[in-house]
Scaffold this motif. Structure first.
Motif, PDB file in Angstrom:
ATOM      1  N   UNK A 376      10.034 -13.902 -10.262  1.00  0.00           N
ATOM      2  CA  UNK A 376      11.348 -13.429  -9.817  1.00  0.00           C
ATOM      3  C   UNK A 376      11.469 -11.918  -9.997  1.00  0.00           C
ATOM      4  N   UNK A 377      10.984 -11.402 -11.113  1.00  0.00           N
ATOM      5  CA  UNK A 377      11.083  -9.973 -11.378  1.00  0.00           C
ATOM      6  C   UNK A 377      10.253  -9.181 -10.369  1.00  0.00           C
ATOM      7  N   UNK A 378       9.012  -9.622 -10.116  1.00  0.00           N
ATOM      8  CA  UNK A 378       8.121  -8.886  -9.216  1.00  0.00           C
ATOM      9  C   UNK A 378       8.635  -8.884  -7.786  1.00  0.00           C
ATOM     10  N   UNK A 379       9.418  -9.913  -7.426  1.00  0.00           N
ATOM     11  CA  UNK A 379       9.986  -9.987  -6.082  1.00  0.00           C
ATOM     12  C   UNK A 379      11.334  -9.288  -5.980  1.00  0.00           C
ATOM     13  N   UNK A 380      11.801  -8.714  -7.096  1.00  0.00           N
ATOM     14  CA  UNK A 380      13.078  -8.021  -7.086  1.00  0.00           C
ATOM     15  C   UNK A 380      14.281  -8.929  -7.165  1.00  0.00           C
ATOM     16  N   UNK A 381      14.043 -10.220  -7.423  1.00  0.00           N
ATOM     17  CA  UNK A 381      15.161 -11.167  -7.494  1.00  0.00           C
ATOM     18  C   UNK A 381      15.703 -11.304  -8.918  1.00  0.00           C
ATOM     19  N   UNK A 382      15.141 -10.556  -9.827  1.00  0.00           N
ATOM     20  CA  UNK A 382      15.648 -10.505 -11.191  1.00  0.00           C
ATOM     21  C   UNK A 382      15.097  -9.239 -11.825  1.00  0.00           C
ATOM     22  N   UNK A 383      15.412  -9.031 -13.081  1.00  0.00           N
ATOM     23  CA  UNK A 383      14.921  -7.862 -13.779  1.00  0.00           C
ATOM     24  C   UNK A 383      15.281  -7.936 -15.242  1.00  0.00           C
TER      25      UNK A 383
END
Length: 400
Positions: A376-383
């Motif tokens: 999710x983080x790498x896809x920009x959907x989280x951080x």
């Protein structure tokens, strides 16, 4: 899968924290007086300590908000975990019984409410805004102080179908999301909040009893103490609206089942016979997989036998995320029953746990969960968001 530097840092978090020169336990030393009084209160629960002081109830405010919650002192002692084989409602996964010691602790008076959890949910947008402004960024230097926030609900109508009032228990979050909430709250307040082990939870629920429920063995009395299937057809009740147990804790039976940090084991506590943990905080089976993990206390969707002090609920991500349209499925949210009856409660040890230990309570131990988060983080959907005692005010200023 290749890991980003952030995930690599997260995977190695425990040993790094263990070697940290400034530990979280040291940093919170000035907070140790919270919930400690020099004199015994005239009324209400208290726990006498060896140094002549007393553990007392206290109210904590979430920084940057007017949201408060109450913590109740619970005395230490000894108890027997599980259900005897000759008990009427014995289930195989509730044995064998294990004698354990429990250290004094504070336990939240009620389950975590929606007003509390929605403030954490708001961090998703806050962290994104910080990132866009280039402030409070997360890197290897501060990753140990970072959390993820739950992504926005794809379809809120399911989670909120039975209500999302400030006074109702927050539900449908995964064990990982509950862990991250406690880390977020702990880092903002400087107070070591966390989820309980199974043993700690059962001790708090029993409140000194050895019966099926904290009020006795008679399920007919459940109406006074719990929201359950027969009296909760419209959803969970307001927290604290039923009678408390002898420790002063409400809704330990019913309303929302409550996450522990333990992995579920079909053979019950056989593993403890071999490891002989001795005390309830050490009686932890850290999950190697996202599921099954253990929730306790039963929920408003369940019948009385499932609300007993020793009853265990095993999570099932395949079933509980069956309506999740995302792939990979969310590491923060469930979508399907019985998850609308699963929430959590805050615990706090009298003595701060070492950094290496508390990090296990706050972070996922399952590599698969870490992979899902990283995806999710790498896809920009989280951080990730950096959390300290200034976060509450910084987040508040974004909305002004």
């Amino acid at each position: 899968m290749k890991y980003s530097p952030l995930l690599a840092w997260l995977v190695g978090l425990a040993p790094i924290l263990a070697c940290s020169t400034v530990s979280f336990a040291d940093a919170t030393a000035t907070k140790s007086s919270l919930g400690i009084a020099t004199e015994k209160p005239a009324e209400g629960p208290s726990v006498a300590l060896e140094d002549g002081t007393f553990m007392v109830p206290y109210t904590q405010r979430i920084p940057g908000t007017d949201i408060q919650f109450e913590m109740i002192p619970v005395p230490g002692g000894a108890f027997t975990l599980g259900t005897p084989e000759d008990a009427e409602d014995f289930v195989d996964d509730e044995g064998p019984t294990i004698p354990l010691k429990v250290k004094p602790m504070w336990v939240a008076k009620t389950e975590t409410r929606w007003d509390m959890y929605k403030e954490y949910m708001r961090m998703y947008g806050v962290f994104k805004e910080f990132e866009s402004q280039g402030i409070r960024l997360v890197d290897e230097s501060n990753m140990a102080d970072a959390v993820t926030a739950p992504t926005e609900l794809y379809d809120p109508s399911f989670t909120f179908e039975y209500g999302s009032k400030a006074t109702q228990p927050a539900v449908t979050m995964t064990q990982y999301a509950a862990q991250q909430f406690t880390k977020w709250l702990a880092r903002m307040t400087g107070v070591q909040y966390r989820l309980p082990t199974e043993a700690e939870w059962e001790y708090a629920a029993r409140a000194g009893t050895t019966t099926a429920y904290s009020w006795g063995d008679d399920a007919d009395e459940i109406e006074d103490y719990a929201w359950y299937f027969d009296n909760s057809l419209d959803g969970p009740g307001d927290v604290g609206s039923k009678k408390p147990n002898a420790f002063g804790l409400h809704d330990m039976h019913g309303n929302a089942a409550e996450w522990t940090v333990n992995e579920y084991t079909e053979d019950g506590y056989e593993w403890m016979k071999e490891t002989n943990p001795g005390d309830a905080t050490s009686a932890t089976r850290w999950p190697e997989n996202p599921y099954p993990c253990v929730a306790r206390g039963g929920s408003w969707e369940m019948d009385p036998p499932d609300l007993r002090s020793a009853a265990r609920l095993a999570s099932d991500d395949e079933e509980w995320k069956s309506e999740d349209p995302n792939f990979p499925r969310s590491p923060w949210w469930f979508t399907s029953d019985p998850s609308r009856g699963v929430g959590f409660r805050l615990f706090r040890s009298l003595e701060s746990l070492p950094d290496e230990t508390i990090s296990k309570f706050w972070e996922a131990s399952s590599q698969e969960t870490l992979d899902d988060v990283e995806s999710r983080v790498s896809e920009g959907r989280s951080g990730y968001g950096y959390v300290d005692e200034e976060l509450g005010e910084a987040a508040k200023q974004l909305g002004e």
